[in-house]
Design an enzyme around this catalytic site. Structure first.
Site, short mmCIF file in Angstrom:
data_model
loop_
_atom_site.label_atom_id
_atom_site.label_comp_id
_atom_site.label_asym_id
_atom_site.label_seq_id
_atom_site.Cartn_x
_atom_site.Cartn_y
_atom_site.Cartn_z
N ASP A 102 -10.89 3.18 4.42
CA ASP A 102 -11.24 1.77 4.26
C ASP A 102 -12.75 1.59 4.21
O ASP A 102 -13.24 0.53 3.82
CB ASP A 102 -10.68 0.94 5.44
CG ASP A 102 -9.44 0.15 5.05
OD1 ASP A 102 -9.21 -0.04 3.83
OD2 ASP A 102 -8.70 -0.28 5.96
N GLN A 151 -4.55 -1.19 9.86
CA GLN A 151 -4.46 -2.52 9.23
C GLN A 151 -5.04 -3.59 10.15
O GLN A 151 -4.67 -3.67 11.33
CB GLN A 151 -2.97 -2.82 8.91
CG GLN A 151 -2.75 -4.13 8.20
CD GLN A 151 -3.36 -4.16 6.80
OE1 GLN A 151 -3.28 -3.20 6.04
NE2 GLN A 151 -4.00 -5.27 6.45
N LYS A 162 0.84 -1.21 0.00
CA LYS A 162 0.00 0.00 0.00
C LYS A 162 0.87 1.25 0.00
O LYS A 162 0.62 2.19 -0.76
CB LYS A 162 -0.94 0.00 1.22
CG LYS A 162 -2.07 -1.00 1.11
CD LYS A 162 -2.83 -1.19 2.43
CE LYS A 162 -3.85 -2.31 2.32
NZ LYS A 162 -4.52 -2.63 3.59
#
Ligand code: NDP
Length: 289
Positions: free
Chosen positions: A123, A100, A56
């Site tokens: 997200d 994460q 990422k």
């Protein structure tokens, strides 16, 4: 059997999307705006999470997006992680926040995700953004289902009226995918571990989204000839040779490609689109600031 089995090249689609984002970042800079900035929070030492974060951050850098990593030990108390998220919420130099997953077991992931400001939640996992998606309002859409929708629409165009099945109902993939398909006016079935006659349900579908986490569970014989298959699954299995491992999806690819008109490979299908959509969401977050 239809057997055309055209491969949907997720890598190529993602490269185009990343190039468009990089152009938009340059355009912002020439208008005097700073680079979009993504804060990535990584707690603990799960090897897969480290690989995802590395990929990422590399993709951010390539697109001109600043990424700021916050690494913490697996023993980090939940209160300290909450404090970090709140500090990032307040920081005007941060546009997007990504925590994460999975988090260590002593941390309540739902509490942490809910603490992320909805306007920085790139997200799209917070209850506010999940609610916006479910009610058809604009917000941040989780990157994997967004990537799947982009692949479907660029392959099939308008999917209004198509019969779609989503196998899996997780908050990260299955549920938001179903909402997106409803938003695109498909007729949607959501299957899960309690569904009866899964092959029969799949057989009706023009569009099959498999997000189960079971290697090659969906067989070619289940599919309606000419359907489109999006395989979200990422499963590591031993190689036939017995040495090492390889990645397979939730769909038995070779069989399915004999029947489907279009199919995503694993790897090289949905995975690259997930990262490209994260960049897209970060750019969107920057324009909201
Ligand atoms: P979860 O484990 O959270 O959800 C799996 C879903 O599959 C559940 O809803 C479960 O049903 C359902 N399921 C399990 N077994 C069966 C069965 N035998 N028949 C029908 N349904 C079943 O997984 P995720 O949604 O997080 O991920 C799914 C897959 O996608 C994984 O392989 C993951 O690695 C991959 N993935 C890939 C990404 C990418 O970028 N390409 C990103 C995210 C995930 P129930 O709810 O009843 O338990």
């Amino acid at each position: 059997m239809t057997g055309s089995g055209q491969i949907i090249d997720g890598k190529a689609h993602a490269a185009r999307l990343r190039a468009d984002i990089a152009q938009a970042v340059i355009a912002r800079a020439s208008a005097g705006a700073r680079a979009p900035a993504l804060a990535v929070v990584l707690v603990g030492d799960d090897p897969a999470s480290h690989v995802y974060v590395r990929n990422k951050t590399a993709a951010c850098r390539e697109a001109g997006i600043t990424s700021i990593e916050h690494r913490r030990d697996a023993t980090l108390p939940e209160a300290e992680l909450l404090a970090l998220v709140q500090q990032l919420n307040r920081d005007p130099a941060v546009d997007g926040i990504l925590v994460q997953l999975p988090l260590p077991a002593h941390i309540d992931s739902a509490r942490i995700i809910s603490a992320i400001s909805p306007d920085k939640d790139v997200d799209g996992f917070s209850p506010v953004n999940a609610g916006r998606l479910a009610t058809g309002l604009d917000g941040f859409v989780p990157c994997t289902p967004l990537g799947c929708l982009r692949l479907l629409q660029s392959t099939l165009g308008d999917i209004a009226g198509a019969e779609a099945i989503v196998i899996g109902r997780s908050n990260i993939v299955g549920r938001p995918m179903a909402s997106l398909l409803i938003g695109a006016s498909a007729t949607v079935t959501v299957a899960h571990s309690r569904s009866r006659d899964l092959p029969g349900l799949v057989r009706r579908a023009d569009i099959v989204i498999a997000a189960v986490g079971r290697p090659e569970m969906v067989r070619g014989s289940w599919l309606k000839p000419g359907c489109t298959v999006i395989d979200v699954g990422i499963n590591r299995v031993p190689k036939e040779s017995g040495e090492g491992t390889r990645l397979v999806g939730d769909v038995a690819f070779a069989e399915a490609a004999e029947v489907a008109a279009h199919i995503t490979p694993v790897p090289g299908g949905v995975g690259p689109m997930t990262i490209a959509c994260l960049l897209e969401n970060t750019l969107k977050a920057a324009s909201l600031q």
